[in-house]
Motif scaffolding. Structure first.
Motif: not given
Lengths: 666, 282
Positions: B183-186, B188-189, B213
């Motif tokens: 589970d990570w944050n980027y 769709t960056e 990230n």
């Protein structure tokens, strides 16, 4: 032959400028049945009305046509004048030669010709107008209020204080609604519970208020003045009469870790619980989904512990019937679900904010509980994930509001204010903390409201960024909020400990079903429809049913209370007489010719058609027929258009009258 | 199972490793791809930023060709291509005048073009259960950061696929292979995309954040579905490491690489041995 008087009004210049009123009066004088025709500058003014009264008497008129403005404007005025002169008011018609003629035309000759035509149809109609008398319906002077939040409590207390009995129905175990859970209220920062709980107690102890908590409206029958409501009392498993509210059961219940509905999941409660200590009534309920005794016939400790023996595991839902004359709906709101579950296909949610994924992203009602002195943390602001005191909080306004692409198009109205309040309360609790607000516009219309927001910014130092947040992520225990500051024209990244989403207000769950039961309308978002947005703001299109509070549209506490008192006063007006007077211009059905097909019953939007059996003196059934309930019929005429045997007709617009009008034009 | 296949320029040029991977992987699943005969460029960024009509006409011609070829569903692995094809199809479906004008420009009648699919949707057609059953080498040591980039899920109104902000469909595919997506944050960056030519530092900065990230959340590789993203994250990774001073050495797989590996294909069969950050044998 009729003796009709025609009175042509100039409306100052409004009519006379475009219509030759002399010519109209002259032409009217020659119409069949017209006894006299006159014109005057202001027919609605006292001398004009006196002229009508005088002519009715001197010419022994039996019908009157006033050619002037729209009947919406002055029909009542002129009918009153006619009645004063002894004429049945329903024998007076208006011909609208202002809105439908002089205001919309330029050519004087042709406008005059048209005005004569309009008056001719009215003259033709009025010959057939029946002399009608107002309908009288008995009035049960007793009200039901649905919803026990601040609006419902206010309405119930007002009506009860005026001397009438009130049945207050609340589906939660306690009255108090959303306001009971709020911390402090804008713009004065007075403690929400401190001002509400005395009102709750008052409602609970009022000799004329009958409280049904943990109860829902099952069905309603009848009509204005004569409703019969069936109320489902949900299984509480606690005998309200025996219970003393001592709270021993809550202490002994071993299943203590169930998310509290009252705390919006921020705190825990036992399986047997009172939603909050000040609950009215101060009686617990058992959550049948988790109670070990109910789920698997285990435990039962509360039953053993309860000294008065109030616990009853054999309890069942009960139905109660109440007769009331008026109903006030005050079912309030809920917050828009920010997570993945969407209320409709049109709203896609805000996955970028990580609500439901990150524990420290919460909604505004959850934040209220975290800073409330009665909340799960006793008013100490601790964030949900690790209990740390947040040194920085980001508030995001308009989550779901004013967003055609992903949310709901309307403004939720109160979020600007409570977000400013949240920043203040946070700064008052954590002096060194930083409060950041991302907003679209600040809408702070109201007494002392803008000053309040300025205070949050200027005195308490909340940092406001005009712009939206595009993403929230979590790194090393911090929430990274990325957004835009559109006034500075730069992207902004804020590392923060807690994020509060001011999500949109939506009507409470189940409001559409309730609206169906009460036969009132709701808009596309589920907010209940008022009868007129300006002039009938608390009435609905069903006589005897009123709305107030946030079930009608997003609104704050002062507005909800004001509206509740308005609804209460409307109820009290209707209770001021033992009988209710209604306009007689409604449908009637000729029971002799009615073929009992009941097409009218199926199409009537007001459920005003009843089935009757016509019997001979010896009791033999002659025939069945449809009959119009005079309390319910609103005179829309739908039944007239569907009746195959032409047995239905609407008073004031009978077939005879309408055909006479058409023929007069031919 | 048959699909029409629109490779687009990238898969016949700089990213032919992706095409090799797709053909090998889908071949192993028994899927036949029928390449659209005489396909042309989708227009990509160049067309839609300069000439609206051209941006409709180019993909419209491809849709017409696919229609003529009789294919009902067409795989367009590059998200830029699939987005342009979907956008053109929707514009034509909602505007009869435009449809007749474009039909005359491209000299072909466009009616109901094929349904355009991305690579994840192809695996969803296969079925995650069927896919999981076909796995011979479960990827239990693989902890991928699934990377969607900008275009695979956006704009939501055009692609109508997954949640544009918190997509989960790629994670579901790799989980079916036995891998443990992080589970990570980027996910769709932006990787910097075409800025790689005009402003290389932008790409080094943006793609650097994505790698950082992913590494910080414990990923041991990235999985991508876009050829452009792959270039920036894989080919540029050495430059990114030099620019930022951090070392990641994260292999960047195409989604078809990891599916293929789980099906028992080798890196060389999939073309994964031609990546810059060397693929590890699973």
């Amino acid at each position: 032959m009729s003796r009709i008087g025609v009175f042509v009004c100039w409306c100052g210049e409004n009519i006379a400028r475009t219509v030759d009123v002399d010519q109209v009066a002259e032409a009217c004088g020659e119409m069949p049945g017209v006894r006299c025709a006159q014109n005057y500058k202001y027919m609605c003014a006292d001398p004009g009305q006196a002229m009508i009264r005088e002519k009715i008497a001197s010419e022994r008129l039996d019908a009157v046509v006033v050619a002037s403005c729209s009947p919406h404007m002055h029909l009542k005025t002129f009918r009153r004048a006619a009645a004063a002169a002894g004429l049945n008011p329903y024998r007076l018609e208006m011909a609208n030669i202002r809105e439908q003629c002089s205001w919309v035309h330029h050519d004087k000759d042709r406008a005059t010709e048209k005005a004569i035509g309009i008056v001719r149809t009215a003259v033709a109609k009025v010959r057939y107008n029946h002399a009608l008398s107002p309908i009288r319906v008995p009035m049960t002077r007793r009200a039901m209020v649905i919803g026990g939040g601040v609006a419902g409590i206010q309405a119930a207390l007002d009506i009860a204080d005026a001397g009438y009995e009130v049945v207050l129905v609340e589906r939660e175990p306690s009255i108090g609604g959303k306001m009971a859970g709020l911390s402090e209220t804008f713009p004065t920062l007075d403690c929400s519970q401190c001002i509400l709980t005395p009102r709750m107690v008052e409602a609970g102890q009022h000799p004329r208020i009958k409280l049904y908590t943990y109860s829902e409206l099952e069905s309603v029958s009848g009509f204005v003045g004569n409703f019969e409501a069936t109320i489902r009392k949900k299984t509480r498993y606690v005998d309200m009469a025996k219970c003393t509210g001592c709270g021993e059961c809550q202490k002994i219940c071993p299943l203590k870790r169930n998310p509290s509905e009252f705390d919006f999941g921020m705190g825990m409660r036992p399986a047997i619980f009172m939603p909050f200590p000040q609950a009215v009534p101060a009686r617990p309920v058992i959550d049948k989904k988790v109670c070990a005794k109910i789920v698997r016939n285990g435990c039962g400790l509360c039953e053993k512990k309860c000294a008065p023996g109030a616990i009853n595991f054999k309890d069942q839902d009960e139905l109660a019937t109440e007769r009331v004359g008026a109903i006030v709906v005050a079912t309030g709101y809920k917050l828009y679900s920010i997570g993945r579950e969407q209320p409709s296909a049109k709203t896609t949610g805000y996955g970028e904010y990580g609500y439901g994924k990150y524990k420290d992203v919460i909604d505004s009602l959850q934040f209220e509980r975290l800073i409330s002195a009665s909340g799960p943390t006793n008013g100490e602001l601790k964030r949900p994930s690790d209990g740390k005191i947040p040194q920085s909080v980001v508030f995001i306004a308009c989550v779901g509001s004013r967003d055609n692409a992903k949310g709901l198009p309307y403004c939720s109205k109160i979020c600007c204010m409570y977000t400013a309040k949240h920043t203040m309360l946070y700064k008052h609790k954590v002096h060194s903390g930083e409060a950041h607000v991302f907003y679209m516009d600040i809408r702070a219309g109201g007494k002392g409201y803008d000053e309040f927001v300025r205070r949050a910014i200027e005195k308490d130092g909340a940092k406001y960024y005009r712009g939206r947040v595009s993403k929230i992520t979590e790194e090393n225990g911090k929430l990274i909020v990325r957004g835009a500051d559109t006034l500075a024209g730069v992207p902004v990244t804020v590392e923060t400990d807690l994020v509060v989403l001011a999500s949109a207000m939506r009507p409470a769950d189940g409001v559409e079903r309730l609206a169906q039961k009460l036969n009132i309308g709701c808009d596309e978002f589920g907010f209940l429809m008022e009868s007129h947005p300006k002039l009938r703001p608390v009435e609905t299109n069903t006589a005897g049913v009123y709305v107030c509070g946030a079930c009608q549209a997003p609104k704050d506490i002062p507005e909800s209370v004001a509206q509740a008192s308005a609804a209460a006063s409307k109820v009290m007006i209707s209770f001021s007489a033992s009988e209710l007077t209604r306009e007689p211009e409604i449908a009637r059905i000729d029971e002799q010719t009615c073929a009992a097909c009941f097409a009218c019953e199926r199409t009537c939007p007001y459920h005003a058609i009843e089935r009757v059996e016509l019997r001979a003196r010896n009791g033999d059934l002659i025939k069945r027929a449809a009959r119009v309930n005079q309390g319910l019929c609103m005179g829309c005429g739908t039944c007239v258009s569907v009746c195959p045997s032409k047995s239905a007709d609407s008073e004031g617009f009978t077939e005879e009258e309408v055909y006479a009008m058409v023929e007069a034009l031919a | 199972m048959n699909f029409g296949y629109y490779p687009g320029c990238a898969l016949h040029g700089s990213s032919d490793d992706y095409e090799q991977s797709i053909r090998a992987c889908l071949g192993a699943l028994g899927i036949k791809l029928e390449e659209i005969d005489d396909w042309i460029c989708c227009g990509a960024t160049a067309a839609h930023s300069l000439n609206h009509k051209l941006a409709i006409a180019l993909p419209a011609r491809n849709l017409a060709l696919a229609q003529r070829q009789g294919c009902a569903e067409m795989l367009a692995p590059c998200p830029m291509c699939s987005g342009q094809l979907l956008r053109a199809g929707q514009a034509l479906a909602s505007d009869a005048a435009l449809r007749s004008e474009i039909s005359s420009i491209v000299e072909a009648e466009v009616n109901d073009g094929p349904r355009v699919l991305n690579i994840i949707q192809v695996f969803e057609r296969v079925g995650l259960k069927a896919l999981s059953d076909a796995v011979t080498k479960p990827l239990k040591d693989l902890k991928p950061a699934c990377y969607y980039g900008c275009l695979l899920v956006r704009p939501p109104a055009v692609v109508g696929f997954d949640d544009a902000e918190q997509p989960q469909s790629m994670e579901a595919v790799v989980a079916a292979l036995g891998a443990k997506p992080v589970d990570w944050n980027y996910k769709t960056e932006c990787c910097g995309a075409g800025m790689t030519m005009a402003s290389p530092e932008t790409v080094l900065e943006l793609s650097g954040k994505i790698l950082a990230n992913a590494a910080a959340h414990g990923a041991n590789c990235l999985v991508a579905a876009c050829p452009m993203c792959h270039v920036n994250l894989d080919m540029k990774q050495a430059a990114i490491q030099e620019y930022s001073g951090a070392r990641y050495d994260l292999p960047v797989y195409y989604l078809t690489d990891v599916v293929g590996m789980a099906l028992g294909l080798s890196a060389s069969e999939l073309g994964a041995d031609r990546h810059f950050v060397l693929a590890r044998e699973a």
